[in-house]
Motif scaffolding. Structure first.
Motif, PDB file in Angstrom:
ATOM      1  N   ARG A 225      15.625  55.369   5.646  1.00 39.23           N
ATOM      2  CA  ARG A 225      15.497  56.348   6.723  1.00 39.23           C
ATOM      3  C   ARG A 225      15.512  55.696   8.113  1.00 39.23           C
ATOM      4  N   GLY A 226      15.657  54.386   8.135  1.00 38.41           N
ATOM      5  CA  GLY A 226      15.709  53.685   9.420  1.00 38.41           C
ATOM      6  C   GLY A 226      14.355  53.366   9.990  1.00 38.41           C
ATOM      7  N   ASN A 227      13.332  53.283   9.120  1.00 37.63           N
ATOM      8  CA  ASN A 227      11.980  52.983   9.592  1.00 37.63           C
ATOM      9  C   ASN A 227      11.753  51.483   9.730  1.00 37.63           C
ATOM     10  N   SER A 228      10.914  51.109  10.678  1.00 39.05           N
ATOM     11  CA  SER A 228      10.299  49.785  10.674  1.00 39.05           C
ATOM     12  C   SER A 228       9.039  49.899   9.823  1.00 39.05           C
ATOM     13  N   LEU A 229       8.807  48.912   8.977  1.00 38.92           N
ATOM     14  CA  LEU A 229       7.703  49.014   8.013  1.00 38.92           C
ATOM     15  C   LEU A 229       6.481  48.235   8.489  1.00 38.92           C
ATOM     16  N   VAL A 230       5.319  48.864   8.357  1.00 38.52           N
ATOM     17  CA  VAL A 230       4.041  48.191   8.584  1.00 38.52           C
ATOM     18  C   VAL A 230       3.189  48.413   7.338  1.00 38.52           C
ATOM     19  N   LEU A 231       2.869  47.324   6.648  1.00 35.80           N
ATOM     20  CA  LEU A 231       2.088  47.390   5.432  1.00 35.80           C
ATOM     21  C   LEU A 231       0.668  46.914   5.733  1.00 35.80           C
ATOM     22  N   THR A 232      -0.309  47.536   5.101  1.00 32.70           N
ATOM     23  CA  THR A 232      -1.700  47.126   5.248  1.00 32.70           C
ATOM     24  C   THR A 232      -2.237  46.753   3.875  1.00 32.70           C
ATOM     25  N   ALA A 233      -2.784  45.533   3.773  1.00 36.45           N
ATOM     26  CA  ALA A 233      -3.360  45.075   2.511  1.00 36.45           C
ATOM     27  C   ALA A 233      -4.821  44.713   2.748  1.00 36.45           C
ATOM     28  N   VAL A 234      -5.678  45.148   1.827  1.00 35.57           N
ATOM     29  CA  VAL A 234      -7.105  44.823   1.902  1.00 35.57           C
ATOM     30  C   VAL A 234      -7.448  43.978   0.681  1.00 35.57           C
ATOM     31  N   ASP A 235      -7.927  42.778   0.954  1.00 32.19           N
ATOM     32  CA  ASP A 235      -8.280  41.829  -0.108  1.00 32.19           C
ATOM     33  C   ASP A 235      -7.137  41.622  -1.096  1.00 32.19           C
ATOM     34  N   GLY A 236      -5.904  41.497  -0.562  1.00 30.28           N
ATOM     35  CA  GLY A 236      -4.751  41.157  -1.390  1.00 30.28           C
ATOM     36  C   GLY A 236      -4.103  42.330  -2.092  1.00 30.28           C
ATOM     37  N   GLN A 237      -4.606  43.558  -1.863  1.00 34.20           N
ATOM     38  CA  GLN A 237      -4.044  44.736  -2.515  1.00 34.20           C
ATOM     39  C   GLN A 237      -3.424  45.663  -1.466  1.00 34.20           C
ATOM     40  N   LEU A 238      -2.166  46.113  -1.727  1.00 38.81           N
ATOM     41  CA  LEU A 238      -1.498  47.026  -0.803  1.00 38.81           C
ATOM     42  C   LEU A 238      -2.268  48.341  -0.716  1.00 38.81           C
ATOM     43  N   SER A 239      -2.593  48.755   0.528  1.00 37.63           N
ATOM     44  CA  SER A 239      -3.403  49.965   0.721  1.00 37.63           C
ATOM     45  C   SER A 239      -2.654  51.074   1.440  1.00 37.63           C
ATOM     46  N   VAL A 240      -1.866  50.711   2.462  1.00 37.15           N
ATOM     47  CA  VAL A 240      -1.157  51.717   3.251  1.00 37.15           C
ATOM     48  C   VAL A 240       0.239  51.199   3.585  1.00 37.15           C
ATOM     49  N   LEU A 241       1.216  52.099   3.517  1.00 40.56           N
ATOM     50  CA  LEU A 241       2.580  51.803   3.978  1.00 40.56           C
ATOM     51  C   LEU A 241       2.942  52.830   5.046  1.00 40.56           C
ATOM     52  N   MET A 242       3.344  52.341   6.207  1.00 40.89           N
ATOM     53  CA  MET A 242       3.746  53.245   7.293  1.00 40.89           C
ATOM     54  C   MET A 242       5.183  52.940   7.712  1.00 40.89           C
ATOM     55  N   GLY A 243       5.940  54.018   7.941  1.00 40.45           N
ATOM     56  CA  GLY A 243       7.297  53.894   8.455  1.00 40.45           C
ATOM     57  C   GLY A 243       7.328  54.353   9.906  1.00 40.45           C
ATOM     58  N   ILE A 244       7.794  53.485  10.789  1.00 44.30           N
ATOM     59  CA  ILE A 244       7.772  53.780  12.227  1.00 44.30           C
ATOM     60  C   ILE A 244       9.190  53.722  12.770  1.00 44.30           C
ATOM     61  N   ARG A 245       9.554  54.748  13.499  1.00 41.27           N
ATOM     62  CA  ARG A 245      10.915  54.807  14.039  1.00 41.27           C
ATOM     63  C   ARG A 245      10.882  54.809  15.562  1.00 41.27           C
ATOM     64  N   ASP A 246      11.823  54.101  16.120  1.00 41.58           N
ATOM     65  CA  ASP A 246      11.967  54.026  17.575  1.00 41.58           C
ATOM     66  C   ASP A 246      13.272  54.715  17.956  1.00 41.58           C
ATOM     67  N   GLN A 247      13.280  55.356  19.112  1.00 41.61           N
ATOM     68  CA  GLN A 247      14.477  56.052  19.563  1.00 41.61           C
ATOM     69  C   GLN A 247      15.390  55.112  20.340  1.00 41.61           C
ATOM     70  N   ILE A 248      16.689  55.210  20.089  1.00 42.99           N
ATOM     71  CA  ILE A 248      17.659  54.418  20.848  1.00 42.99           C
ATOM     72  C   ILE A 248      17.666  54.887  22.296  1.00 42.99           C
ATOM     73  N   ARG A 249      17.752  53.939  23.212  1.00 47.64           N
ATOM     74  CA  ARG A 249      17.769  54.282  24.641  1.00 47.64           C
ATOM     75  C   ARG A 249      18.924  55.236  24.941  1.00 47.64           C
ATOM     76  N   PRO A 250      18.700  56.235  25.765  1.00 49.45           N
ATOM     77  CA  PRO A 250      19.793  57.146  26.141  1.00 49.45           C
ATOM     78  C   PRO A 250      20.924  56.400  26.839  1.00 49.45           C
ATOM     79  N   GLY A 251      22.155  56.676  26.421  1.00 46.92           N
ATOM     80  CA  GLY A 251      23.321  56.094  27.086  1.00 46.92           C
ATOM     81  C   GLY A 251      23.680  54.685  26.662  1.00 46.92           C
ATOM     82  N   VAL A 252      22.872  54.083  25.751  1.00 50.25           N
ATOM     83  CA  VAL A 252      23.122  52.684  25.370  1.00 50.25           C
ATOM     84  C   VAL A 252      24.499  52.513  24.736  1.00 50.25           C
TER      85      VAL A 252
END
Length: 619
Positions: free
Chosen positions: A416-443
């Motif tokens: 989906r074009g996300n940048s991924l941020v993973l959160t691990a607590v004590d070596g175990q995956l806890s949260v996965l977040m997908g973050i998207r940034d908008q392309i600058r207008p006119g680029v």
């Protein structure tokens, strides 16, 4: 006496012109040969005095200047009693110098306008709460200032109270007013068009954005390119060579007038002035349009760029990402989100800010033993737990277990074009977040403009996952896209491109971009980026305005071309003049000096065309 004569060259030039006119009138109209002769002699001596003084000053420092050649030519003209030509030559030389000075002042008008925009006073809040006018040098960081309608903002600061519209043309080159309210950033040298603001001073004096612009432009205008250094060396030997040639012609031909004419025609004035005037005018144009070009050498290298490498976040994209997708794997989600928010508050990365904003008010915990992993993320101790927040590469390095369903989610988020941020607590995956940034207008349109200007390769490098980078590349029509790139990987990639013979420019805005900015032939920093990035770079696009990039490249190419034109004009004129001495009947000292001064004005006026340069908009 010398100082008096040199400070009154304009008056001397006018008197010389009047005496020459009087002499020709006496000779042609009244047939008074003696009166005309003495008028020409007086004009020669009067106009020749400042030239002789400048020649003497040059010889004192062991430099054979143009003034030396003209002085010798005038003395020779007196020796053969050619007073008419000596008078005309001295007048033309002084008049040409006057015109040069006037036109050169116009090429430096950009920096002059900038310095005139610098604020001189400020309304500073006193201990009693009243505002009093003080010199801007008396303002310190943390002071509260009042800015009224029509006033210049005296410092870089943050709006405390009030609303208004500010003209930021002195910083960005754009005259469209920008709305400001509580929390907005304001810059020294900008003008509050309406409203009233109270601001707190964040940067003062030379540390302000405006102060740094003036400093960078002044340094750039004082720098010299390899072409200018070559011309300086060339002139150092060329001028004595003309003197030797003139002497040899006199020795072998015994024709004093021919030898004197060669002295006049061989003056390299247009060659010496042609490149600097193009250089200064080009830098001045850039300063007016929100582009800082740090010197003539930068212009030369930038004009030859065939590959531009971009950082993604904050450069091709707006740098204001938002959380688009979230997946949880922990049982105690609320506490995990508190850990995540507490750790991300320690970072100023755009992705971290997006997460903090998305999570909103959650439980806060004390963060200890923070370890920032460049290009990976953050590892910290929170509430007795080891919390890691970052990308997939960081998780793999730390040995974090990623379950099968987690890997499927990662692939789905990346698609989906996300940048991924993973959160691990004590070596175990806890949260996965997908973050998207908008392309600058006119680029996309601006990138097409770069291609039309001759850039063959457009490359994006990012610490983001490959799927996100590929999606951005596809949308923008880039040549290459590489993800999972740490700062050292970016630098190594640029070295590889350079080893292939490419001329590389790198565009970025962060601290982690500084090695790449320094390594590339041309480093281009977005102006709202970090101080380190701006100081390391060769070109600065003020206010992070990506649309300035095609203008900057087009201006560099136009300036480099203008320099070559001026060199060709200068050399061509000298060759034609010297050839005409031997192969024509009409050439003499007066005509030679007239053409010589005209060639100087031609190269200056040609250089001044750059002040009006604007990149043509293509349909």
């Amino acid at each position: 006496m010398q100082k008096f004569i040199l400070s009154n060259k304009t008056i001397i030039t006018v008197l010389g012109a009047l005496l020459i006119a009087f002499g020709f009138t006496g000779e042609i109209v009244f047939h008074q040969e003696q009166l005309a002769m003495w008028s020409f002699i007086l004009a020669s001596v009067l106009a020749g005095a400042p030239i002789a003084i400048q020649a003497y000053q040059a010889l004192k420092v062991k430099v054979v200047s143009i003034d030396v050649l003209v002085t010798l030519a005038v003395i020779g003209a007196f020796f053969i009693r050619n007073f008419e030509e000596s008078a005309v030559v001295t007048f033309l030389f002084l008049f040409g110098a006057y015109l040069e000075q006037r036109t050169l002042q116009k090429t430096r008008s950009a920096i002059k306008e900038l310095t005139e925009m610098a604020p001189e006073s400020a309304l500073k809040q006193t201990d009693s709460g009243e505002f009093e006018e003080v010199a801007v040098d008396d303002v310190d960081v943390g002071d509260t200032l009042l800015v009224k309608t029509g006033s210049k903002v005296p410092v870089d600061g943050t709006v405390l109270t009030g609303e208004g519209y500010i003209n930021e043309a002195s910083i960005t080159g754009e005259a469209v007013p920008v709305g400001k309210k509580m929390g907005s950033q304001v810059f020294a040298g900008t003008i509050l068009e309406n409203g009233t603001l109270q601001i707190v001073a964040d940067r003062v004096g030379e540390d302000t954005t405006f102060g740094r612009i003036i400093e960078l432009v002044e340094e750039a205008q004082d720098s010299k390119s390899e072409a200018e250094r070559f011309i300086d060396r060339f002139s150092k030997y060329y001028t004595p060579a003309v003197l030797v040639l003139s002497t040899l012609v006199w020795v072998f031909s015994q024709n004093m007038e021919l030898a004197i004419t060669i002295l006049v025609l061989g003056c390299p004035g247009a060659l010496v002035i042609g490149v600097p005037v193009s250089h200064v005018a080009g830098i001045g144009n850039g300063a007016r349009h929100g582009v800082l070009l740090k010197g003539s050498e930068v212009i030369h290298d930038f004009s030859r760029v065939d590959t531009i490498v971009f950082d993604k976040t904050g450069t091709l994209t707006a740098g204001n990402p938002t959380v688009a997708d979230t997946q949880y794997y922990a049982f105690d989600t609320q506490k995990t989100l508190g850990y995540l928010s507490s750790v991300e508050r320690e970072s100023d990365h755009p992705l971290a800010k997006a997460i903090v904003q998305h999570l909103g008010p959650v439980d806060a915990y004390v963060v200890q033993k923070t370890d920032v992993v460049a290009g990976g993320g953050i590892v910290a101790e929170v509430d007795g737990h080891r919390v890691a927040v970052g990308n997939v590469a960081l998780m793999e390095t730390l040995g974090v277990t990623i379950p099968q369903n987690g890997r499927k989610d990662i692939a789905r988020f990346e698609a989906r074009g996300n940048s991924l941020v993973l959160t691990a607590v004590d070596g175990q995956l806890s949260v996965l977040m997908g973050i998207r940034d908008q392309i600058r207008p006119g680029v996309k349109e601006h990138l097409q403009a770069l291609k039309k200007l001759g850039v063959k390769h457009l490359v994006v490098l990012s610490g983001d996952n490959q799927g996100t980078v590929d999606l951005v590349s596809k949308q923008l029509g880039l040549t290459e896209a590489h993800g999972h790139m740490l700062p050292q990987d970016k630098a190594a990639f640029i070295k590889t491109l350079q080893s292939e013979g490419r001329i590389v420019a790198f565009v970025g805005d962060g601290v982690n971009d500084s090695p790449s900015l320094a390594l590339a032939q041309i480093g281009i920093a977005m102006g709202s980026g970090t101080d380190v990035a701006i100081e390391t770079s060769d070109v600065v696009l003020m206010n992070s305005d990506f649309s300035r990039l095609p203008h900057a490249l087009g201006l560099a190419k136009a300036t480099a071309s203008n320099m070559r034109q001026n060199i060709a004009i200068a050399v061509g004129v000298v060759l034609v003049l010297l050839a005409s001495v031997f192969f024509s009947e009409w050439m003499n000292m007066s005509i030679g000096m007239l053409v010589h001064e005209a060639s100087i004005l031609v190269v200056i006026l040609n250089g001044m065309r750059l002040l009006r340069y604007r990149l043509k908009r293509r349909k």
